[in-house]
Design a protein around this motif. Sequence first.
Motif, PDB file in Angstrom:
ATOM      1  N   ALA A   4      11.356   2.541  -9.309  1.00 53.51           N
ATOM      2  CA  ALA A   4      10.122   2.173  -8.239  1.00 53.51           C
ATOM      3  C   ALA A   4       9.203   2.291  -9.279  1.00 53.51           C
ATOM      4  N   CYS A   5       8.938   3.531 -10.393  1.00 52.59           N
ATOM      5  CA  CYS A   5       8.212   3.347 -11.435  1.00 52.59           C
ATOM      6  C   CYS A   5       8.394   3.176 -12.853  1.00 52.59           C
ATOM      7  N   ALA A   6       9.747   1.913 -12.819  1.00 48.31           N
ATOM      8  CA  ALA A   6      10.075   1.438 -14.302  1.00 48.31           C
ATOM      9  C   ALA A   6      10.280  -0.098 -13.366  1.00 48.31           C
ATOM     10  N   LEU A   7      10.454  -0.294 -13.084  1.00 46.95           N
ATOM     11  CA  LEU A   7      10.860  -1.826 -12.241  1.00 46.95           C
ATOM     12  C   LEU A   7      11.492  -2.429 -13.792  1.00 46.95           C
ATOM     13  N   LYS A  49       1.634   6.243  -9.775  1.00 47.48           N
ATOM     14  CA  LYS A  49       2.979   5.791 -10.941  1.00 47.48           C
ATOM     15  C   LYS A  49       2.926   4.444 -10.191  1.00 47.48           C
ATOM     16  N   ALA A  50       3.525   4.413  -9.258  1.00 45.08           N
ATOM     17  CA  ALA A  50       4.721   3.192  -8.880  1.00 45.08           C
ATOM     18  C   ALA A  50       2.976   2.020  -8.137  1.00 45.08           C
ATOM     19  N   LEU A  51       2.276   2.442  -8.036  1.00 43.17           N
ATOM     20  CA  LEU A  51       1.230   1.574  -7.888  1.00 43.17           C
ATOM     21  C   LEU A  51       0.757   0.792  -9.408  1.00 43.17           C
ATOM     22  N   ALA A  52       0.575   1.924  -9.970  1.00 44.57           N
ATOM     23  CA  ALA A  52       0.261   1.455 -11.164  1.00 44.57           C
ATOM     24  C   ALA A  52       1.438   0.045 -12.031  1.00 44.57           C
ATOM     25  N   VAL A  82       0.047  -6.325  -2.214  1.00 43.72           N
ATOM     26  CA  VAL A  82       1.160  -5.758  -2.303  1.00 43.72           C
ATOM     27  C   VAL A  82       1.015  -5.332  -0.564  1.00 43.72           C
ATOM     28  N   VAL A  83       2.071  -4.829   0.286  1.00 45.76           N
ATOM     29  CA  VAL A  83       1.976  -4.413   0.820  1.00 45.76           C
ATOM     30  C   VAL A  83       3.111  -3.082   1.066  1.00 45.76           C
ATOM     31  N   LEU A  84       2.730  -2.397   1.753  1.00 47.63           N
ATOM     32  CA  LEU A  84       3.241  -0.681   2.042  1.00 47.63           C
ATOM     33  C   LEU A  84       2.880  -0.696   3.234  1.00 47.63           C
ATOM     34  N   VAL A  85       4.758   0.149   3.666  1.00 46.80           N
ATOM     35  CA  VAL A  85       4.288   0.310   5.150  1.00 46.80           C
ATOM     36  C   VAL A  85       5.546   1.986   5.021  1.00 46.80           C
ATOM     37  N   ARG A 103      -2.927   8.011   2.643  1.00 48.88           N
ATOM     38  CA  ARG A 103      -3.000   7.426   1.999  1.00 48.88           C
ATOM     39  C   ARG A 103      -3.023   6.604   1.155  1.00 48.88           C
ATOM     40  N   HIS A 104      -2.743   5.717   1.876  1.00 45.01           N
ATOM     41  CA  HIS A 104      -2.192   4.585   1.211  1.00 45.01           C
ATOM     42  C   HIS A 104      -3.504   3.630   1.024  1.00 45.01           C
ATOM     43  N   ARG A 105      -4.195   3.384   1.334  1.00 46.60           N
ATOM     44  CA  ARG A 105      -6.192   3.094   1.187  1.00 46.60           C
ATOM     45  C   ARG A 105      -6.564   4.037   0.039  1.00 46.60           C
ATOM     46  N   ASN A 106      -6.417   4.665  -0.370  1.00 48.76           N
ATOM     47  CA  ASN A 106      -7.622   5.451  -1.614  1.00 48.76           C
ATOM     48  C   ASN A 106      -6.872   5.207  -2.722  1.00 48.76           C
ATOM     49  N   LEU A 107      -4.807   5.144  -2.623  1.00 50.35           N
ATOM     50  CA  LEU A 107      -3.808   5.462  -3.448  1.00 50.35           C
ATOM     51  C   LEU A 107      -4.540   3.724  -4.064  1.00 50.35           C
ATOM     52  N   LEU A 108      -4.397   2.704  -3.422  1.00 49.62           N
ATOM     53  CA  LEU A 108      -4.304   0.909  -3.821  1.00 49.62           C
ATOM     54  C   LEU A 108      -6.131   1.197  -4.207  1.00 49.62           C
ATOM     55  N   LEU A 109      -7.522   1.606  -3.733  1.00 48.80           N
ATOM     56  CA  LEU A 109      -8.623   1.409  -4.219  1.00 48.80           C
ATOM     57  C   LEU A 109      -7.980   2.410  -5.398  1.00 48.80           C
TER      58      LEU A 109
END
Length: 253
Positions: A93-96, A120-123, A135-138, A174-180
Amino acid sequence: MSDIERRSRVESLLRQLDAVDAMPGSAELRELSYELLRLPAGAGVVDVGCGGGRAVAELAGRGARAIGVDLGEEMIEVARHRWPEADFRLGDACALPLEDGSVAGYRADKLFHQLADPLKALAEARRVLVPGGRVVLVGQDWDTLVIDSDDPALTRALVHARADLVPAPRVARRHRNLLLDAGFEEVHVEVRTGVFTDAAMLPVLTDLAGSVRAAGGIDAGQEEAWVAEQRRRAGAGRMFLAVPFFVAAATRP
């Protein structure tokens, strides 16, 4: 871990994933995640932590150019066997294994709690998305599992102890804050709660107790008594497990 043990673990995980996928509300939750991606016709989308590949097949069926990525070789083998026409790739996930700006959608379902570095995965998600991509996270918050039991104190202890065995047990909140923090915009969050009363979910509860006992959180007698109660409940149609699933969506600027 031996090859036999590894394969047994993968098969057990697949059984649990398949059981969850088959439960009432699960298909609707996946459909919600697909809609939130807002994919143009024929657009590329990556499902990270694709497991057995169901979402990849469903996204392809909706006309997307879907790619499944998973870190487990055994999972990729299973996915390729189940959906031979689909595109599955081994990757982190951190090196797609994708080029910069190569997809319009990024989806991760029940994955981020397993990651040591979700930011790092969101980066990496931002890297592979085109501008305007979604992006969608569940995911579930492991501290908010609700289980009916005659021993609520032990059940609370089990839930929290099991959460502590997960790399990022509270990441869903923490999804919201991580995305921000990762620079995404138009962040939207909602919660859908899965309610499971079917005996097919009993392995999830027995695994919960077994994991905590193996980590020293409870003794064998406590595990045996708690699991026996849950088996009785399952046999009588009185099992109750509620899992809040947090769904977050955002746009890459």
